[in-house]
Enzyme design. Structure first.
Site, PDB file in Angstrom:
ATOM      1  N   HIS A  25      15.110  -6.092 -18.957  1.00  0.00           N
ATOM      2  CA  HIS A  25      15.208  -7.119 -20.001  1.00  0.00           C
ATOM      3  C   HIS A  25      15.350  -6.483 -21.385  1.00  0.00           C
ATOM      4  O   HIS A  25      16.045  -7.015 -22.249  1.00  0.00           O
ATOM      5  CB  HIS A  25      13.966  -8.010 -19.946  1.00  0.00           C
TER       6      HIS A  25
ATOM      7  N   LYS B  41      20.340 -19.267 -31.031  1.00  0.00           N
ATOM      8  CA  LYS B  41      19.391 -19.982 -30.186  1.00  0.00           C
ATOM      9  C   LYS B  41      17.979 -19.741 -30.688  1.00  0.00           C
ATOM     10  O   LYS B  41      17.601 -18.605 -30.987  1.00  0.00           O
ATOM     11  CB  LYS B  41      19.508 -19.497 -28.736  1.00  0.00           C
TER      12      LYS B  41
ATOM     13  N   GLY C 176      17.940 -23.263 -17.805  1.00  0.00           N
ATOM     14  CA  GLY C 176      17.938 -24.093 -19.002  1.00  0.00           C
ATOM     15  C   GLY C 176      18.730 -23.508 -20.154  1.00  0.00           C
ATOM     16  O   GLY C 176      19.542 -24.200 -20.774  1.00  0.00           O
TER      17      GLY C 176
END
Length: 315
Positions: free
Chosen positions: A131, A193, A227
């Site tokens: 990540h 975002k 999502g």
């Protein structure tokens, strides 16, 4: 060469382990994993590993915590069976998103996972698309960090990328998306975002870059609940793209992700097989590319004591 190459697998992703063994030209090692009625796990290695160079393949797949215990117990069993070296192969690293202390009194759990693997007896770790790249710094043992980007870019180049634009769904993924765009000779756009809590419903405020009338390819490291990617696809539609598709390395697809993606504007979702995708989670929009060849090369070259730097492409 440290010793003869042996590859074992837990229950997390046996199909990937079998494909890696086929590519590496070795037989999958025999072991027995038993779960008792009290939920305790017993692992028995059914062949000699004395003096061997052992690779244990176990990505973080559902059920996550059971898979972690399987991996730790397998490593411990192999260590006490006198293996010369043990490499934990975790294509999708457990708790990889818990990589920072951004709230009071929480665990940096990815670092804890690194400590547990070493304590269990792993001498090395091999993983893919963490990540955040700095997670490599959590390890006190060597960590080979493979990247799937080159493979994904080759997939898109092979089928044509006319009028396409690479889109990063947030600023955090912009660095990797930049390399994808450069590799394919495409422009890059970045979505603004914002996430205010632990809910999986971020808000998208704007797009930096020209996407109108283009085929947008959303690149990310993983899709969990779906999502973020679905909201990004809806936002890109509002900004006038001709079509939008998603591409990620780790297809976690938790909760209602499949249904969300199936009913979203995404024309397809391109993923790899680092995480096992059962039949009930497969759907017509899903395209799966195997990372088995890349891991097989890395495992074979590591066993022979050869450099694997040629497999470390940045994208």
């Amino acid at each position: 060469m440290v010793g003869p190459l042996k590859i074992f697998s837990g229950n997390a992703n046996p199909p990937l382990a079998r494909r890696i063994c086929e590519q590496a030209g070795v037989e999958l090692g025999r072991c027995e994993i038993v779960k008792f009625s009290n939920e305790n796990i017993k692992v028995k290695i059914l062949e000699s590993v004395r003096g061997a160079d052992v690779f244990v393949i176990q990505p973080s797949c559902s059920p996550v915590n059971e898979g972690i215990m399987e991996l730790l117990i397998m490593i411990d069993a192999i260590k006490h069976a006198s293996a010369a070296r043990i490499t934990a192969v975790t294509p999708y690293f457990p708790y990889v998103r818990s990589d920072k202390k951004d709230e009071p009194r929480i665990s940096v759990t990815a670092r804890l996972m690194a400590d547990l693997l070493q304590t269990a007896g792993a001498n090395r770790v091999m993983t893919m698309n963490l990540h955040a790249a700095q997670i490599q710094g959590f390890f006190r043992i060597p960590c080979d960090h493979l990247l799937a980007g080159k493979m994904l870019c080759e997939f898109y180049r092979s089928e044509g990328i006319e009028e396409a634009v690479v889109v990063a769904p947030d600023s955090g993924s912009a660095k990797h998306a930049k390399y994808y765009a450069a590799s394919m000779g495409l422009p890059l756009a970045i979505m603004d975002k914002r996430r205010v809590d632990d809910s999986e419903n971020p808000t998208i405020h704007n797009v930096i870059g020209d996407v109108k009338g283009k085929r947008a390819i959303l690149f990310d490291d993983e899709v969990a609940s779906g999502g973020s990617m679905v909201e990004a696809a809806k936002a890109l539609e509002r900004f006038g793209v001709k079509s939008v598709e998603g591409c990620c390395v780790h297809a976690v697809l938790s909760g209602a992700a499949v249904e969300k993606i199936r009913n979203s504007p995404l024309t397809r979702l391109v993923v790899t097989d680092t995480v096992h995708i059962p039949e009930q989670k497969r759907f017509p929009k899903l395209v799966v590319i195997s990372v088995a060849e890349l891991f097989a090369k890395a495992i074979a070259q590591t066993n022979r004591g050869e450099s694997i730097s040629g497999l470390y492409d940045r994208y």
